[in-house]
Motif scaffolding. Sequence first.
Motif, PDB file in Angstrom:
ATOM      1  N   THR A 339       0.833  -1.215   0.000  1.00 28.15           N
ATOM      2  CA  THR A 339       0.000   0.000   0.000  1.00 28.15           C
ATOM      3  C   THR A 339       0.865   1.262   0.000  1.00 28.15           C
ATOM      4  O   THR A 339       0.346   2.362   0.011  1.00 28.15           O
ATOM      5  CB  THR A 339      -0.950   0.032   1.222  1.00 28.15           C
ATOM      6  OG1 THR A 339      -0.165   0.162   2.411  1.00 28.15           O
ATOM      7  CG2 THR A 339      -1.792  -1.231   1.315  1.00 28.15           C
ATOM      8  N   SER A 342       0.420   3.296  -3.510  1.00 30.68           N
ATOM      9  CA  SER A 342      -0.828   4.058  -3.675  1.00 30.68           C
ATOM     10  C   SER A 342      -0.905   5.157  -2.619  1.00 30.68           C
ATOM     11  O   SER A 342      -1.429   6.243  -2.880  1.00 30.68           O
ATOM     12  CB  SER A 342      -2.042   3.133  -3.630  1.00 30.68           C
ATOM     13  OG  SER A 342      -2.013   2.333  -2.462  1.00 30.68           O
ATOM     14  N   GLN A 346      -1.327   9.417  -3.238  1.00 35.86           N
ATOM     15  CA  GLN A 346      -2.551  10.095  -2.786  1.00 35.86           C
ATOM     16  C   GLN A 346      -2.431  11.627  -2.765  1.00 35.86           C
ATOM     17  O   GLN A 346      -3.285  12.317  -3.315  1.00 35.86           O
ATOM     18  CB  GLN A 346      -2.947   9.516  -1.426  1.00 35.86           C
ATOM     19  CG  GLN A 346      -4.387   9.760  -1.024  1.00 35.86           C
ATOM     20  CD  GLN A 346      -4.552  11.071  -0.284  1.00 35.86           C
ATOM     21  OE1 GLN A 346      -3.590  11.587   0.282  1.00 35.86           O
ATOM     22  NE2 GLN A 346      -5.750  11.635  -0.336  1.00 35.86           N
ATOM     23  N   GLU A 349      -2.825  13.200  -6.250  1.00 35.52           N
ATOM     24  CA  GLU A 349      -3.979  12.751  -7.036  1.00 35.52           C
ATOM     25  C   GLU A 349      -4.445  13.781  -8.064  1.00 35.52           C
ATOM     26  O   GLU A 349      -4.788  13.436  -9.190  1.00 35.52           O
ATOM     27  CB  GLU A 349      -5.147  12.436  -6.092  1.00 35.52           C
ATOM     28  CG  GLU A 349      -5.661  11.021  -6.237  1.00 35.52           C
ATOM     29  CD  GLU A 349      -6.516  10.611  -5.062  1.00 35.52           C
ATOM     30  OE1 GLU A 349      -7.212  11.467  -4.491  1.00 35.52           O
ATOM     31  OE2 GLU A 349      -6.458   9.419  -4.716  1.00 35.52           O
ATOM     32  N   ALA A 373       5.072   3.659  -8.578  1.00 31.23           N
ATOM     33  CA  ALA A 373       3.898   4.540  -8.602  1.00 31.23           C
ATOM     34  C   ALA A 373       4.029   5.581  -9.717  1.00 31.23           C
ATOM     35  O   ALA A 373       3.087   5.805 -10.490  1.00 31.23           O
ATOM     36  CB  ALA A 373       3.761   5.232  -7.244  1.00 31.23           C
ATOM     37  N   ARG A 487      -5.505   2.368   3.459  1.00 32.16           N
ATOM     38  CA  ARG A 487      -5.688   1.239   2.525  1.00 32.16           C
ATOM     39  C   ARG A 487      -5.475  -0.088   3.277  1.00 32.16           C
ATOM     40  O   ARG A 487      -6.222  -1.039   3.076  1.00 32.16           O
ATOM     41  CB  ARG A 487      -4.701   1.402   1.375  1.00 32.16           C
ATOM     42  CG  ARG A 487      -4.583   0.236   0.468  1.00 32.16           C
ATOM     43  CD  ARG A 487      -5.341   0.456  -0.845  1.00 32.16           C
ATOM     44  NE  ARG A 487      -5.113  -0.679  -1.745  1.00 32.16           N
ATOM     45  CZ  ARG A 487      -5.937  -1.711  -1.832  1.00 32.16           C
ATOM     46  NH1 ARG A 487      -7.043  -1.769  -1.142  1.00 32.16           N
ATOM     47  NH2 ARG A 487      -5.666  -2.698  -2.670  1.00 32.16           N
TER      48      ARG A 487
END
Length: 498
Positions: A339, A342, A346, A349, A373, A487
């Motif tokens: 996680t 991601s 964040q 985004e 990522a 997450r």
Amino acid sequence: MICLSCTESSLESDLLVIEKNRNFIDIVEIRADFLDAADYKNLVSLPKKTGLPCILTFRRPEDGGVNPGLGRDERAAMMSAALDGGWAYIDIEDDADADSERQLIKDAEAAGTRIIKSFHDFSGVPDNLAERMIENSKGDRYIAKAAVMPENTAGLFKIIDAHRKLRELRISSEGYSCTNGPLFTDYILVGMGACGFPSRVMAAAWGSMLTFSSAGSTKAAPGHISPAELVDVYNYHALTDETELFGIIGNPVMHSKSPALHNAAIRANGLDAVYLPFETADPEIILEHACEINLKGLSVTIPHKQKVLDFAASLDDSVKSIGACNTLVNDKGWRGYNTDWSGFLQPLESEILENRSALVIGAGGAARAVVYALVSRGMKVVIVNRSPEKAEALAADFGCRGGGFELMSEEFSAQNGRQPLLAVQTTSVGTAPNIEGNPVPDFDLSGVGIAYDIIYTPEKTAFLGAAEAAGCRIINGFPMLKAQAARQFHLFTGRPME
Ligand code: NAP
């Protein structure tokens, strides 16, 4: 029960600490070995002043006490003299058998004070832990207590096993009187130090009559936390042996903010669960014995993110690409997820990243998740690292360019306006013990759009300070930590973190 161990040098100061913590505690231990001798005579009036059940302890130096220069006989006489004050318990070592100590036991029994027979082991967890405690209880005449220092995860599981044996004995002796056979009701068992920490939080849930805590100027024993933390973070009184366990495995791990984040979410969702730090050099022991302690999920941190890959029954695609796992879910075998990547994205985004360039400083485990990522969002990534070969290897895995720090000036230049949209600092330089450090002090960050440091302590690293001064938008590692934890929490429980 939560017991506050009081370690001030005066009873007046002990009472102040008790008052401050009154809402969180059930029982008080006065560690008379910390007191100035002038206060011994006042011990007799202490229990009434607290309004709580009190334990009187005069710990020997070899068992972790301080040394006020009193011999066995003087200690026993001083404790006997205090008994009229209504002490609920006195704590004496299990090898206390001098005449004066036997007299103390008689005096305590006559006064209706229960006797805790304790032993301490600062070098490990004895194999015969439960047996020694059963022997010390003398068929429930005494409350057996052990405080032992697990040096590793195997030691923690020896404590858990002793709890199981003692619980079973307690169940099997229900309904018997002392004369008919052993009756083993109350006992106290805690593990000291970082490896023993879970056993402090789970003490009552696993069978111990109480756990100890400290809130004064000195910690009474290694691994104590405050009563407020036991209640507010770990929800101590709500825990039972049916409570689901989650946690973080790493080494070291006691500094982690994850318990605070996850336990707040557990409470907000009304779950019967708790999240604990497991400091361990042998994560495989925890993974193998998870079912014995109802352990349902784990966050994984340094240095175990690669090691746990060997123990997972399945791995999601991001784990396979990154080569590191930071989340394990116990679902008929361990399922591995990552996680970090991601979570890292964040705070970005709303940015348009596709076809823009990024500089990644560092090529360790976290950098792998960051590069994965950024590449997955279509960025052109350049990786620089102190050890150039690691940056080259990472770059080769993800089809980017990588090398030593000199590659930065080859690729980017503030003067020529060839700066990346994003510069990400992923090394451990800038946090303890290298808190003032900046891995790229000479790189002119002017013209870089966003400077992102994945370190979250301190809030603003030297790298972010320089970036801010150069006019960059800055992001620190806390939003990433929170997003990756959210997450994880969803993977663990199916519920939202907020
Ligand atoms: P790691 O695998 O040990 O990698 C450490 C990196 O730092 C390597 O690139 C290493 O370079 C570099 N480095 C270490 N000392 C250096 C020095 N004196 N000068 C220059 N470079 C140096 O650690 P990691 O797992 O990637 O973690 C790195 C940092 O990210 C840690 O501070 C960690 O707490 C943080 N982190 C934050 C989050 C979050 O959620 N915010 C998540 C994961 C990690 P060499 O290859 O040359 O040794």
